[in-house]
Design an enzyme around this catalytic site. Structure first.
Site: not given
Ligand code: DX5
Ligand code: ZN
Length: 218
Positions: A9, A34, A36, A38, A67, A69, A138, A143-146, A174, A176, A196
Site C-alpha cells: 500500500s 494497493h 488507498d 481517502m 481501494h 474509501m 479490513m 483511514g490510516f496505516g500502521g 488489508d 496490520g 503498507g
Molecule cells: C487503511 C488502508 C490500508 C493501510 C495498510 O485504511 O486501507 O491499506 O494503508 O497499511 P498497514 O499495512 O500499515 O496497516
Molecule cells: Zn487499503
C-alpha cells in the site's frame, strides 16, 4: 491453492517520490500496487485522487488495485478507471446501492471488488457473490496505516473463504499485515496480502525485497 500475492500500500510510501517508490517496490517483487484513496468523509483522512494514480501508471506494469474509501463512489468510478486502475474496490458501507456500483465497475471493464469494514458482516455479500472478482477484508478500521491487526478478523477471513467456495474470487486482507500476522492471514485462507508500513516504513529499498518475499513465504 491460489498463489499468494503481495500488494504494497503506497499510503505508507514517501509521497514526495511516489513514482520511484512504486518502481522500487515493483522491482522488489510486488504483485499488485494497493492504492488507498481517502476522501476525508468516508474515512477521517485524505490521501490522493485519480490524477496521482494517472501519474503513477507509467512507473510500473504491476496491477493497480484501487481501494476506494470514498462516499459516494459512483460519481468517480469512471475517473479511476481512466486513471489506470485495473481493479476497483468499493466499500459495502459507502452507499445504499452496492449492486449498482459493482455493475458500473464491471461496465467500465475493470475487475470488481467489495470491501467490508471490521464490523460489517459477510452476509452483505450473499447476493453479489456472482458479480465480484475480489473480497477485501479490513483487518483495521480504515483511514490510516500502521495500525494493529484486529485478531477477530482471522475468523472472518476463514468464513469468507468458505463463503467463496469454488468461485474465482480473490480474498484480500488489508491492515496490520506484517511478517508476524501474515501467517495467520494466509492460514485463514487469504491469498492477497496488503502491506503498507511493513514494507515502506523505515525499510530501505533493498529491505523491501526481503519483506515482500517474507510476506509471500508466510
Ligand atoms: C487503511 C488502508 C490500508 C493501510 C495498510 O485504511 O486501507 O491499506 O494503508 O497499511 P498497514 O499495512 O500499515 O496497516
Ligand atoms: Zn487499503
Amino acid at each position: 491453492t491460489l498463489p499468494i500475492r503481495i500488494a504494497p500500500s503506497i499510503l505508507a510510501a514517501d509521497f514526495a517520490k511516489l513514482g520511484q517508490e512504486v518502481k522500487d517496490v515493483t522491482e522488489a517483487g510486488a504483485d499488485w500496487i494497493h492504492l488507498d484513496v481517502m476522501d476525508g468523509h468516508f474515512v477521517p483522512n485524505i490521501s490522493f485522487g485519480p490524477d496521482v494514480i494517472k501519474s503513477l501508471r507509467p512507473y510500473t506494469d504491476a496491477t493497480f488495485d484501487c481501494h476506494l474509501m470514498i462516499s459516494p463512489a459512483d460519481p468517480y468510478l469512471e475517473a479511476f478507471a481512466k486513471a489506470g486502475c485495473d481493479r476497483i474496490t468499493v466499500h459495502a458501507e459507502s452507499g445504499p446501492h452496492l449492486h449498482r456500483s459493482l455493475q458500473a465497475i464491471r461496465h467500465l471493464g475493470k475487475k470488481v471488488g467489495v470491501t467490508l469494514n471490521p464490523a460489517t458482516p459477510l452476509s452483505v455479500l450473499e447476493n453479489v457473490l456472482d458479480d465480484i472478482d475480489l473480497i477485501l477484508i479490513m483487518s483495521v478500521n480504515p483511514g490510516f496505516g500502521g495500525q494493529k491487526f484486529i485478531p477477530a478478523m482471522a475468523d472472518k477471513i476463514r468464513n469468507a473463504r468458505l463463503l467463496i467456495g469454488d468461485r474465482p474470487i480473490e480474498l484480500e486482507v488489508d491492515g496490520g499485515v506484517t511478517v508476524d500476522t501474515a501467517p495467520i492471514v494466509t492460514a485463514a485462507g487469504a491469498n492477497v496480502l496488503v502491506a503498507g508500513s511493513a514494507i515502506f516504513k523505515g525499510a530501505a529499498v533493498e529491505a523491501y525485497r526481503q519483506t515482500v518475499f517474507d510476506l509471500r513465504a508466510a
